[in-house]
Design an enzyme around this catalytic site. Structure first.
Site, mmCIF file in Angstrom:
data_model
loop_
_atom_site.group_PDB
_atom_site.id
_atom_site.type_symbol
_atom_site.label_atom_id
_atom_site.label_comp_id
_atom_site.label_asym_id
_atom_site.label_seq_id
_atom_site.Cartn_x
_atom_site.Cartn_y
_atom_site.Cartn_z
ATOM 1 N N LYS A 76 0.688 -1.076 0.223
ATOM 2 C CA LYS A 76 0.083 -0.017 -0.176
ATOM 3 C C LYS A 76 0.813 1.299 -0.095
ATOM 4 O O LYS A 76 0.583 1.995 -0.808
ATOM 5 C CB LYS A 76 -1.058 0.148 1.274
ATOM 6 C CG LYS A 76 -1.925 -1.323 1.090
ATOM 7 C CD LYS A 76 -3.100 -1.082 2.173
ATOM 8 C CE LYS A 76 -2.488 -1.426 3.685
ATOM 9 N NZ LYS A 76 -1.888 -2.673 3.943
ATOM 10 N N THR A 77 1.872 1.430 0.900
ATOM 11 C CA THR A 77 2.594 2.520 0.804
ATOM 12 C C THR A 77 3.634 2.567 -0.337
ATOM 13 O O THR A 77 3.904 3.717 -0.998
ATOM 14 C CB THR A 77 4.008 2.476 2.198
ATOM 15 O OG1 THR A 77 2.884 2.369 3.189
ATOM 16 C CG2 THR A 77 4.608 3.539 2.017
ATOM 17 N N ASP A 85 -1.803 6.808 5.954
ATOM 18 C CA ASP A 85 -1.769 5.554 6.491
ATOM 19 C C ASP A 85 -2.732 5.143 7.678
ATOM 20 O O ASP A 85 -2.785 6.230 8.462
ATOM 21 C CB ASP A 85 -0.249 5.078 6.786
ATOM 22 C CG ASP A 85 0.061 3.486 6.799
ATOM 23 O OD1 ASP A 85 -0.821 2.819 6.255
ATOM 24 O OD2 ASP A 85 0.993 3.046 7.046
ATOM 25 N N THR A 142 -5.812 -1.428 6.871
ATOM 26 C CA THR A 142 -5.806 -2.781 7.009
ATOM 27 C C THR A 142 -7.119 -3.446 7.492
ATOM 28 O O THR A 142 -7.355 -4.581 7.669
ATOM 29 C CB THR A 142 -4.708 -3.225 8.098
ATOM 30 O OG1 THR A 142 -4.779 -2.421 9.468
ATOM 31 C CG2 THR A 142 -3.407 -2.896 7.854
ATOM 32 N N ARG A 189 6.770 -8.440 2.142
ATOM 33 C CA ARG A 189 7.833 -7.898 3.049
ATOM 34 C C ARG A 189 8.523 -8.967 3.753
ATOM 35 O O ARG A 189 9.428 -8.922 4.369
ATOM 36 C CB ARG A 189 6.839 -6.833 4.246
ATOM 37 C CG ARG A 189 7.870 -6.669 5.426
ATOM 38 C CD ARG A 189 6.980 -5.656 6.349
ATOM 39 N NE ARG A 189 6.722 -4.270 5.535
ATOM 40 C CZ ARG A 189 5.690 -3.623 5.808
ATOM 41 N NH1 ARG A 189 4.598 -4.045 6.816
ATOM 42 N NH2 ARG A 189 5.471 -2.510 5.279
#
Length: 356
Positions: free
Chosen positions: A76-77, A121, A170, A229
């Site tokens: 997302k980032t 965020d 999220t 990640r």
């Protein structure tokens, strides 16, 4: 390559936790893709977002507001930064928890440049007064700043330059409908397939100057929980092992041996995950057992078991949440190499209650 938020939760301390720690942040800055062409996975989201951005550029307009939802670590980032790059615009990054008052948001909005991308965020954790101010800012590019207190308070309208808000969450279900409706484009990020994670690992290995073969990448990808990640974090730990214990090249055997040292098994379960399953199977016969009892059995807080360990176990089909408590599935018995009791194999363990 594709990563997101940072937290101090217990998940952040785990090798297979999806939240970013400081080491992750430092490495991610160098590994993030710079445009949609480099971004791996999320094919539908990339295709749809590409259309939105190309159309906006053709019109010479600011892109629509974008809402990205999905688990941590999926990109997302990264996508927010790509949106800014594709629109040739600067980006401002902040988070919902950092905006506790409407004045905090007003200060950020009033300093935006025309066309700038504001990445917010964990947008679902923003305070309600700031959220209500955001409605008007997104729709009318205007906010009302309250000056003074009590009966003498005055609302001063403040015009804002057109900007693009990229919200990330999220937990999309916690966003109020009026806020969700103001986003022109909404996308949900899915977990990655092993083949996509292999591409992520090969790209990261190349950028990190790490030698890795196809089987080694596949071994790491299979233990990465569908999350880029985690794949990159495991790659770095396997790299360390390969440099110390071998010739620096990552093969399947090296990856398997390294991840055994770090207690990450073939399905991506770590010590906490296996402790929960072992307690459920060995101490409680596969369940059902209450969450609090299970947490005491593994020596963890109830919230840690529920929020850190259980989501992946449920997604993998190893554990089920029922009104009567947590129960293990046949896959859980098979994964730990244990034989379920006869009552469990017959179904839900209810036969023993009636002597069957």
């Amino acid at each position: 390559m594709n990563w997101d938020d940072t937290t101090d939760s217990p998940a952040a301390e785990r090798l297979v936790g999806a939240s970013a720690d400081r080491e992750d942040q430092a490495v991610e800055a160098a590994l993030r893709p710079k445009d949609l062409g480099e971004f791996i996975g999320q094919e539908k989201v990339r295709e749809q977002l590409d259309l939105v951005l190309r159309a906006a550029r053709a019109r010479g307009a600011t892109a629509d507001h974008v809402l990205l939802s999905g688990a941590p670590g999926l990109g997302k980032t990264t996508l927010s930064m790509i949106i800014a790059a594709e629109m040739n615009a600067p980006i401002r990054i902040t988070s919902g928890p950092a905006i506790q008052h409407a004045g905090d948001l007003a200060a950020i909005l009033s300093s935006l440049q025309e066309g700038e991308v504001l990445f917010l965020d964990e947008i679902h954790r923003m305070s309600r007064p700031a959220e209500e101010m955001l409605y008007m800012a997104m729709e009318d590019f205007r906010v009302d700043v309250i000056v003074g207190k009590g009966p003498g308070a005055t609302a001063i309208p403040l015009e804002l330059p057109p900007f693009t808000l990229v919200g990330a969450t999220t937990r999309a279900g916690l966003l109020p409908p009026p806020l969700r409706d103001r986003f022109g484009f909404t996308a949900h990020m899915e977990f990655y397939e092993p083949a996509e994670l292999e591409r992520v690992i090969h790209r990261s290995a190349n950028l990190l100057d790490v030698a890795i073969d196809t089987d080694g990448a596949a071994e790491i990808a299979g233990r990465s929980r569908g999350t880029p990640r985690i794949a990159n974090r495991l790659l770095r730990r396997v790299r360390d092992y390969a440099q110390v214990k071998a010739d620096g090249r990552i093969t399947r055997d090296i990856a398997s041996a390294a991840l055994a040292v770090y207690e990450v098994d073939a399905r991506g379960l770590d010590r906490l995950d296996r402790a929960v399953l072992e307690a459920l199977l060995k101490l409680f016969g596969g369940g059902p057992v209450g969450l609090s009892t299970l947490a005491v059995a593994v020596g963890e807080e109830r919230e840690t078991v529920e929020e850190v360990a259980e989501p992946f176990l449920v997604r993998e089909g190893l554990l089920a949440r029922t009104p009567r408590g947590r129960i293990a599935t046949p896959a859980a018995w098979a994964h730990l190499g244990l034989t379920p009791p006869r009552s469990q194999a017959a179904g839900n363990g209810q036969g023993d209650l009636f002597g069957a």
